[in-house]
Scaffold this motif. Structure first.
Motif, PDB file in Angstrom:
ATOM      1  N   SER A  73      50.782 -36.664  50.300  1.00 19.54           N
ATOM      2  CA  SER A  73      49.507 -36.451  49.613  1.00 19.54           C
ATOM      3  C   SER A  73      49.546 -35.175  48.793  1.00 19.54           C
ATOM      4  N   LEU A  74      48.740 -35.163  47.757  1.00 19.83           N
ATOM      5  CA  LEU A  74      48.514 -33.967  46.953  1.00 19.83           C
ATOM      6  C   LEU A  74      47.066 -33.975  46.500  1.00 19.83           C
ATOM      7  N   ARG A  75      46.518 -32.778  46.273  1.00 19.30           N
ATOM      8  CA  ARG A  75      45.185 -32.690  45.689  1.00 19.30           C
ATOM      9  C   ARG A  75      45.261 -31.853  44.422  1.00 19.30           C
ATOM     10  N   LEU A  76      44.811 -32.436  43.342  1.00 17.36           N
ATOM     11  CA  LEU A  76      44.745 -31.740  42.074  1.00 17.36           C
ATOM     12  C   LEU A  76      43.326 -31.208  41.864  1.00 17.36           C
ATOM     13  N   SER A  77      43.248 -30.072  41.188  1.00 18.46           N
ATOM     14  CA  SER A  77      41.954 -29.479  40.850  1.00 18.46           C
ATOM     15  C   SER A  77      41.863 -29.283  39.351  1.00 18.46           C
ATOM     16  N   CYS A  78      40.654 -29.391  38.834  1.00 20.65           N
ATOM     17  CA  CYS A  78      40.409 -29.149  37.417  1.00 20.65           C
ATOM     18  C   CYS A  78      39.172 -28.276  37.291  1.00 20.65           C
ATOM     19  N   ALA A  79      39.387 -27.050  36.844  1.00 19.66           N
ATOM     20  CA  ALA A  79      38.276 -26.131  36.603  1.00 19.66           C
ATOM     21  C   ALA A  79      37.862 -26.241  35.145  1.00 19.66           C
ATOM     22  N   ALA A  80      36.538 -26.312  34.914  1.00 12.82           N
ATOM     23  CA  ALA A  80      36.023 -26.503  33.559  1.00 12.82           C
ATOM     24  C   ALA A  80      35.161 -25.328  33.139  1.00 12.82           C
ATOM     25  N   TRP A  81      35.325 -24.920  31.883  1.00 13.74           N
ATOM     26  CA  TRP A  81      34.497 -23.869  31.288  1.00 13.74           C
ATOM     27  C   TRP A  81      33.885 -24.395  29.995  1.00 13.74           C
ATOM     28  N   GLY A  82      32.714 -23.876  29.669  1.00 12.50           N
ATOM     29  CA  GLY A  82      32.080 -24.247  28.410  1.00 12.50           C
ATOM     30  C   GLY A  82      31.723 -25.707  28.338  1.00 12.50           C
ATOM     31  N   PHE A  83      31.406 -26.272  29.480  1.00 13.23           N
ATOM     32  CA  PHE A  83      31.178 -27.710  29.547  1.00 13.23           C
ATOM     33  C   PHE A  83      29.713 -27.989  29.250  1.00 13.23           C
ATOM     34  N   ALA A  84      29.459 -28.544  28.067  1.00 14.83           N
ATOM     35  CA  ALA A  84      28.093 -28.851  27.683  1.00 14.83           C
ATOM     36  C   ALA A  84      27.541 -29.972  28.538  1.00 14.83           C
ATOM     37  N   ALA A  85      26.260 -29.913  28.820  1.00 18.90           N
ATOM     38  CA  ALA A  85      25.638 -30.906  29.690  1.00 18.90           C
ATOM     39  C   ALA A  85      25.823 -32.314  29.160  1.00 18.90           C
ATOM     40  N   SER A  86      25.941 -32.459  27.849  1.00 14.98           N
ATOM     41  CA  SER A  86      26.092 -33.792  27.264  1.00 14.98           C
ATOM     42  C   SER A  86      27.454 -34.403  27.556  1.00 14.98           C
ATOM     43  N   ARG A  87      28.427 -33.559  27.827  1.00 19.42           N
ATOM     44  CA  ARG A  87      29.767 -34.093  28.107  1.00 19.42           C
ATOM     45  C   ARG A  87      29.862 -34.283  29.605  1.00 19.42           C
ATOM     46  N   LYS A  88      29.385 -35.402  30.072  1.00 20.84           N
ATOM     47  CA  LYS A  88      29.213 -35.558  31.507  1.00 20.84           C
ATOM     48  C   LYS A  88      30.334 -36.308  32.201  1.00 20.84           C
ATOM     49  N   CYS A  89      31.320 -36.799  31.453  1.00 22.46           N
ATOM     50  CA  CYS A  89      32.385 -37.553  32.089  1.00 22.46           C
ATOM     51  C   CYS A  89      33.627 -36.683  32.215  1.00 22.46           C
ATOM     52  N   MET A  90      34.226 -36.726  33.384  1.00 22.23           N
ATOM     53  CA  MET A  90      35.527 -36.091  33.539  1.00 22.23           C
ATOM     54  C   MET A  90      36.489 -37.104  34.113  1.00 22.23           C
ATOM     55  N   GLY A  91      37.720 -37.026  33.661  1.00 19.91           N
ATOM     56  CA  GLY A  91      38.696 -38.006  34.085  1.00 19.91           C
ATOM     57  C   GLY A  91      40.056 -37.399  34.347  1.00 19.91           C
ATOM     58  N   TRP A  92      40.854 -38.140  35.052  1.00 17.97           N
ATOM     59  CA  TRP A  92      42.260 -37.793  35.288  1.00 17.97           C
ATOM     60  C   TRP A  92      43.118 -38.860  34.619  1.00 17.97           C
ATOM     61  N   ILE A  93      44.058 -38.408  33.831  1.00 16.80           N
ATOM     62  CA  ILE A  93      44.929 -39.281  33.059  1.00 16.80           C
ATOM     63  C   ILE A  93      46.363 -38.857  33.316  1.00 16.80           C
ATOM     64  N   ARG A  94      47.242 -39.811  33.451  1.00 17.61           N
ATOM     65  CA  ARG A  94      48.643 -39.473  33.705  1.00 17.61           C
ATOM     66  C   ARG A  94      49.548 -40.115  32.671  1.00 17.61           C
ATOM     67  N   GLN A  95      50.696 -39.484  32.500  1.00 17.54           N
ATOM     68  CA  GLN A  95      51.725 -40.045  31.630  1.00 17.54           C
ATOM     69  C   GLN A  95      53.089 -39.763  32.227  1.00 17.54           C
ATOM     70  N   GLY A  96      53.767 -40.816  32.613  1.00 21.15           N
ATOM     71  CA  GLY A  96      55.122 -40.690  33.101  1.00 21.15           C
ATOM     72  C   GLY A  96      56.113 -40.752  31.959  1.00 21.15           C
ATOM     73  N   THR A  97      57.332 -40.350  32.210  1.00 24.69           N
ATOM     74  CA  THR A  97      58.366 -40.351  31.193  1.00 24.69           C
ATOM     75  C   THR A  97      58.596 -41.773  30.686  1.00 24.69           C
ATOM     76  N   GLY A  98      58.465 -41.959  29.384  1.00 28.88           N
ATOM     77  CA  GLY A  98      58.675 -43.264  28.794  1.00 28.88           C
ATOM     78  C   GLY A  98      57.550 -44.259  29.038  1.00 28.88           C
ATOM     79  N   LYS A  99      56.444 -43.784  29.584  1.00 23.01           N
ATOM     80  CA  LYS A  99      55.319 -44.681  29.881  1.00 23.01           C
ATOM     81  C   LYS A  99      54.103 -44.317  29.035  1.00 23.01           C
TER      82      LYS A  99
END
Length: 123
Positions: free
Chosen positions: A17-43
């Motif tokens: 297991s691993l836990r990733l964290s994402c700290a956000a700054w300057g996040f306007a209230a209108s931008r309410k979606c946050m997501g995690w996206i990955r890209q593997g080599t060649g994918k």
């Protein structure tokens, strides 16, 4: 200006297991979606989780459903991705991204991105 900073990547053996964290700054209230996206080599890039910061609605694709969990701590302006039962095919660079609600499922629709953090799963 929105800034996103990921942390928590690393190397782990399959089944771990691993836990990733994402700290956000300057996040306007209108931008309410946050997501995690990955890209593997060649994918292609793949959205692996999204969370609506307003009502907590989440989304997972079939590839990670039941293994990954996205959550948020609004007081800390931080979003987390808990990854369990990791597989070698989960090896990728994982990015935190932000956009307006409703949450996109197409990576190209996210407006803001962090630098990413590497996750490597060995067999």
């Amino acid at each position: 200006q929105v800034q996103l900073e990921e942390s928590g990547g690393g190397s782990v053996q399959a089944g771990g297991s691993l836990r990733l964290s994402c700290a956000a700054w300057g996040f306007a209230a209108s931008r309410k979606c946050m997501g995690w996206i990955r890209q593997g080599t060649g994918k292609e890039r793949e959205v692996v989780a999204t969370i609506n910061r307003g009502d907590g609605t989440t989304y997972y694709p079939v590839s990670v459903k039941g293994r990954f969990t996205v959550s948020q701590d609004n007081a800390k302006n931080t979003v987390y991705l808990q990854m369990n039962s990791l597989k070698p095919e989960d090896t990728a660079r994982y990015y935190c991204a932000a956009d307006y609600s409703p949450c996109p499922t197409d990576p190209d629709e996210f407006a803001y991105w962090g630098q990413g953090t590497q996750v490597t799963v060995s067999s």
